[in-house]
Design an enzyme around this catalytic site. Structure first.
Site, mmCIF file in Angstrom:
data_model
loop_
_atom_site.group_PDB
_atom_site.id
_atom_site.type_symbol
_atom_site.label_atom_id
_atom_site.label_comp_id
_atom_site.label_asym_id
_atom_site.label_seq_id
_atom_site.Cartn_x
_atom_site.Cartn_y
_atom_site.Cartn_z
ATOM 1 N N SER A 91 59.902 34.443 61.932
ATOM 2 C CA SER A 91 60.706 35.447 61.110
ATOM 3 C C SER A 91 60.871 35.303 59.821
ATOM 4 O O SER A 91 61.745 35.579 59.086
ATOM 5 C CB SER A 91 62.201 35.187 61.904
ATOM 6 O OG SER A 91 62.309 35.432 63.229
ATOM 7 N N LEU A 92 59.646 34.786 58.935
ATOM 8 C CA LEU A 92 59.893 34.848 57.444
ATOM 9 C C LEU A 92 59.400 36.217 57.021
ATOM 10 O O LEU A 92 59.569 36.205 55.799
ATOM 11 C CB LEU A 92 58.826 33.692 57.305
ATOM 12 C CG LEU A 92 59.182 32.160 57.186
ATOM 13 C CD1 LEU A 92 58.009 31.508 56.893
ATOM 14 C CD2 LEU A 92 60.523 32.019 56.639
ATOM 15 N N GLY A 93 58.826 37.115 57.824
ATOM 16 C CA GLY A 93 58.673 38.383 57.245
ATOM 17 C C GLY A 93 57.167 38.613 56.950
ATOM 18 O O GLY A 93 56.961 39.274 55.857
ATOM 19 N N GLY A 131 55.278 40.657 58.481
ATOM 20 C CA GLY A 131 54.946 42.040 58.493
ATOM 21 C C GLY A 131 55.551 42.783 57.112
ATOM 22 O O GLY A 131 54.713 43.561 56.792
ATOM 23 N N ILE A 132 56.636 42.240 56.455
ATOM 24 C CA ILE A 132 57.200 42.913 55.452
ATOM 25 C C ILE A 132 56.065 42.675 54.266
ATOM 26 O O ILE A 132 55.879 43.240 53.412
ATOM 27 C CB ILE A 132 58.644 42.460 54.953
ATOM 28 C CG1 ILE A 132 59.497 42.925 56.315
ATOM 29 C CG2 ILE A 132 58.966 43.100 53.832
ATOM 30 C CD1 ILE A 132 59.494 44.452 56.742
ATOM 31 N N ILE A 151 49.857 26.741 70.071
ATOM 32 C CA ILE A 151 48.882 26.466 70.901
ATOM 33 C C ILE A 151 48.051 27.951 71.062
ATOM 34 O O ILE A 151 46.913 28.089 70.750
ATOM 35 C CB ILE A 151 49.114 26.051 72.300
ATOM 36 C CG1 ILE A 151 49.448 24.569 72.117
ATOM 37 C CG2 ILE A 151 47.898 25.984 73.211
ATOM 38 C CD1 ILE A 151 49.991 23.814 73.229
ATOM 39 N N THR A 160 59.622 21.159 49.551
ATOM 40 C CA THR A 160 58.195 21.597 49.453
ATOM 41 C C THR A 160 57.492 20.831 50.538
ATOM 42 O O THR A 160 56.310 21.557 51.061
ATOM 43 C CB THR A 160 57.098 21.376 48.219
ATOM 44 O OG1 THR A 160 57.234 19.781 48.075
ATOM 45 C CG2 THR A 160 57.753 22.083 46.888
ATOM 46 N N CYS A 191 65.990 60.886 73.432
ATOM 47 C CA CYS A 191 65.366 60.405 74.500
ATOM 48 C C CYS A 191 66.489 60.183 75.657
ATOM 49 O O CYS A 191 66.838 61.142 76.010
ATOM 50 C CB CYS A 191 64.358 59.161 74.549
ATOM 51 S SG CYS A 191 63.021 59.463 75.775
ATOM 52 N N LEU A 192 66.834 59.061 76.117
ATOM 53 C CA LEU A 192 67.733 58.757 77.052
ATOM 54 C C LEU A 192 69.031 59.426 76.526
ATOM 55 O O LEU A 192 69.829 60.137 77.388
ATOM 56 C CB LEU A 192 68.065 57.477 77.337
ATOM 57 C CG LEU A 192 69.242 57.112 78.209
ATOM 58 C CD1 LEU A 192 68.965 57.740 79.555
ATOM 59 C CD2 LEU A 192 69.453 55.535 78.504
ATOM 60 N N HIS A 222 60.953 60.986 70.082
ATOM 61 C CA HIS A 222 61.501 60.126 69.200
ATOM 62 C C HIS A 222 61.321 60.462 67.894
ATOM 63 O O HIS A 222 60.173 59.940 67.210
ATOM 64 C CB HIS A 222 60.888 58.549 69.573
ATOM 65 C CG HIS A 222 61.477 58.062 70.985
ATOM 66 N ND1 HIS A 222 62.296 57.122 71.060
ATOM 67 C CD2 HIS A 222 60.925 58.330 72.222
ATOM 68 C CE1 HIS A 222 62.443 56.657 72.277
ATOM 69 N NE2 HIS A 222 61.723 57.491 73.253
ATOM 70 N N GLU A 251 62.397 59.175 65.352
ATOM 71 C CA GLU A 251 62.447 58.023 64.468
ATOM 72 C C GLU A 251 61.347 57.301 64.045
ATOM 73 O O GLU A 251 61.062 56.843 63.248
ATOM 74 C CB GLU A 251 63.233 56.856 64.881
ATOM 75 C CG GLU A 251 62.998 55.974 66.237
ATOM 76 C CD GLU A 251 63.132 56.650 67.492
ATOM 77 O OE1 GLU A 251 63.410 58.004 67.588
ATOM 78 O OE2 GLU A 251 63.375 56.074 68.567
HETATM 79 N N1 GLN Z 1 64.712 56.065 80.655
HETATM 80 C C1 GLN Z 1 64.392 57.433 80.149
HETATM 81 C C2 GLN Z 1 62.965 57.974 80.816
HETATM 82 O O1 GLN Z 1 62.171 57.184 81.208
HETATM 83 C C3 GLN Z 1 64.620 57.411 78.785
HETATM 84 C C4 GLN Z 1 63.527 56.633 78.075
HETATM 85 C C5 GLN Z 1 63.722 56.456 76.631
HETATM 86 O O2 GLN Z 1 64.889 56.637 76.383
HETATM 87 N N2 GLN Z 1 63.039 56.156 75.791
HETATM 88 O O3 GLN Z 1 62.913 59.134 80.841
#
Ligand code: GLN
Length: 552
Positions: free
Chosen positions: A17-19, A21-22, A152, A192, A385-386, A511, A513
């Site tokens: 968790s030091l980052g 990726g960033i 390991i 250090t 999605c959901l 999605h 995002e």
């Molecule tokens: N569980 C829901 C599905 O499989 C929604 C999935 C989600 O939100 N990524 O359709």
């Protein structure tokens, strides 16, 4: 393989968790801004084939690429920083390496040899180090090795990196080691020793790091830099301070100030090309830190204890906020906490409600209450999605009077399956990699809310689900005021729903995002933040008028 490609490895020491990726994403950004085509890949030491089957509590969000790979969340950082899509080949796990080697063994590819970690596993790892350059030319490929030196399970990767560097030469292959320089309160000192030990551990595996990047809470004084350089055998200019930043988006500036890009290019014997133009980023970070206004968004989900479970969503909100010159006050709301009785207290002061993606029944009722609250109170709603499926269930029950409206995910026998398993999903029993995954086309209805947001009639968005809106109910929903504003043109699946008589109530089966980046904020998130701000202003106005009335 293109011979001119240069390779950078990022390893981690002392603690997780030091980052890394960033760090990888920030360095890649600087190199990209200097004019180098750069990509990043992540090698994870666990045995899962991919993180798709991992509980978000274990590993944070599962990030999905255009080509439908379920990947580590660091790939999200890579895309948000670089603004270039990643793919399946950008994320490799030990499970995938072994799967390939075992498959080859069964095919007789090893011609009777004993199959071993060295050379067979390490050869497979090395081949994957190069794989990205097989289809596309990159000047620089950065490989982030997951885990911490000394684990390991990291050993085969470190050994493969050692061989790779030996075979390519240090001017083609650079090792950057990220460590921690802790501050001891009692002694009032930065220490250090952990870094020295961690570099020793790397040396035991035959790898001398070229550059040390030191995470720290306090500036590292010159004498300490000199000590780190001398004990760890790196040049003084290669001890790079990586001080805590107030936002991850500040890290590229901080590392640029430390000359990380220059030192890196010098070591790789590459010209510096142009100075990186960070002015756009600077503006973005400035707005992120000092926005003109604020909006309060509630994120209703069931994994909210671990914010990384919703990393791309929270970053997309922040990014869209900054581009609107608004800060996002994100309220993490546990879906299991929300009830009819406390909805007002928990949700009443929000400017926008986002119901998050998820799997399984836990917390569903609270999400339904949240969707209803947003619909009835005309609070901007974004269901992902959901979150879209929840909006459909809620509308079915409370507007259409389908008291048993449900998803067959939670109630397989419901007589009103408004959300149903997709046809092609019904026969599937294997869990990993079998959902509807990756980018699909969606046709956008003209003059709908999402059309106004995207300003396009055809969009591509990424999916990760097994269930869908049941088209048997479409007519009833449409007649009651739900607009099916995004449809997959090939399968006729409903991808977006919205409400005609609501200022902003949108659910997306995909999605959005995953496609939001710093340089290209996502249109739907921009529109959602805008709607939230309007709602806030409108409410303020309404409250003022009520007060004025009272006083008169
Ligand atoms: N569980 C829901 C599905 O499989 C929604 C999935 C989600 O939100 N990524 O359709």
């Amino acid at each position: 393989m293109s011979d001119s490609t240069k390779y950078i490895f990022v390893t981690g020491g002392v603690t997780s968790s030091l980052g890394k990726g960033i760090l990888a994403a920030s360095l890649a950004k600087l190199l990209q801004l200097r004019g180098y085509s750069t990509t990043i890949q992540k090698f994870d030491p666990y045995i899962n084939i991919d993180p798709g089957t991992l509980n978000p509590y274990e590993h944070g969000e599962c990030y999905v690429t255009d080509d439908g790979a379920e990947t580590d969340l660091d790939l999200g950082h890579y895309e948000r920083f670089l603004n270039v899509p990643t793919s399946q080949a950008n994320n490799v796990t030990t499970g995938r390496i072994y799967e390939t080697v075992i498959r080859k063994e069964r095919m007789g590819d090893y011609k009777g040899k004993t199959v071993q970690v060295i050379p067979h596993i390490t050869d497979e790892i090395k081949q994957r180090f190069r794989q990205l350059s097989e289809n596309q030319r990159f000047d620089i490929i950065i490989t982030e090795l997951g885990g911490t030196v000394g684990d390991i399970e990291s050993l085969p990767y470190i050994e493969a990196m050692r061989q790779f560097r030996y075979e390519h030469g240090p001017e083609h292959c650079l090792v950057i080691h990220l460590t921690l320089v802790p501050y001891l309160q009692a002694a009032g000192e930065l220490k250090t020793k952990p870094t020295q030990h961690s570099v020793k551990m790397l040396l035991q595996s035959g790898v001398q790091p070229d550059i040390l990047v030191c995470r720290t809470e306090h500036p590292i004084p010159d004498d300490l830099r000199a000590k780190l350089a001398s004990f760890c055998n790196v040049r003084l200019n290669s001890v790079i301070e990586n001080i805590n930043a107030s936002t991850i988006y500040e890290v590229p500036f901080l590392l640029h100030k430390e000359n990380l890009d220059v030192v890196t290019l010098n070591k790789l014997e590459l010209p510096l090309l142009q100075d990186p133009d960070l002015s756009k980023w600077e503006r973005f970070v400035h707005r992120l830190q000092q926005p003109s206004g604020m909006v309060r968004i509630g994120l209703v989900g069931k994994y909210v204890e671990l914010h990384d479970s919703y990393l791309s969503i929270s970053e997309a909100l922040k990014i869209a906020g900054a581009h609107n010159d608004l800060g996002v006050d994100l309220q993490w709301i546990h879906s299991e906490d929300v009830t009819e009785e406390n909805a007002e207290a928990l949700l009443g002061n929000l400017n926008g409600i986002l119901v998050a993606p998820g799997f399984g029944e836990r917390g569903i009722d609270g999400k339904i209450v949240s969707a209803r609250f947003a619909r009835e109170r005309k609070i901007p709603y974004l269901g992902i999605c959901l979150g879209m499926q929840i909006a459909v269930i809620e509308f079915g029950r409370n507007v259409l009077g389908l008291s048993e409206a449900n998803s067959t995910e939670f109630a397989p026998q419901t007589p009103e399956p408004v959300i149903n398993k997709m046809e092609e999903q019904k026969a599937i029993t294997q869990m990993g990699g079998t959902m509807r995954l990756g980018a699909y086309e969606c046709k956008v209805k003209r003059n709908s809310r999402i059309h106004k947001a995207y300003l396009q009639t055809h969009i591509m968005e990424r999916h990760r689900h097994r269930y869908e809106f049941n088209n048997d109910f479409r007519k009833a929903y449409e007649e009651a005021g739900m607009v099916m504003s995004g449809i997959n043109p090939k399968s006729d699946l409903v991808e977006v729903i919205e409400l005609a008589d609501h200022p902003f109530f949108i659910g997306t089966q995909f999605h959005p995002e995953y496609k939001s980046t710093v340089e290209t904020p996502h249109p739907l998130f921009l529109a959602f933040i805008n709607a939230a701000y309007k709602h806030k202003k409108h409410n303020k106005q309404a409250a003022k008028s009520v007060n004025a009335l009272k006083e008169s």
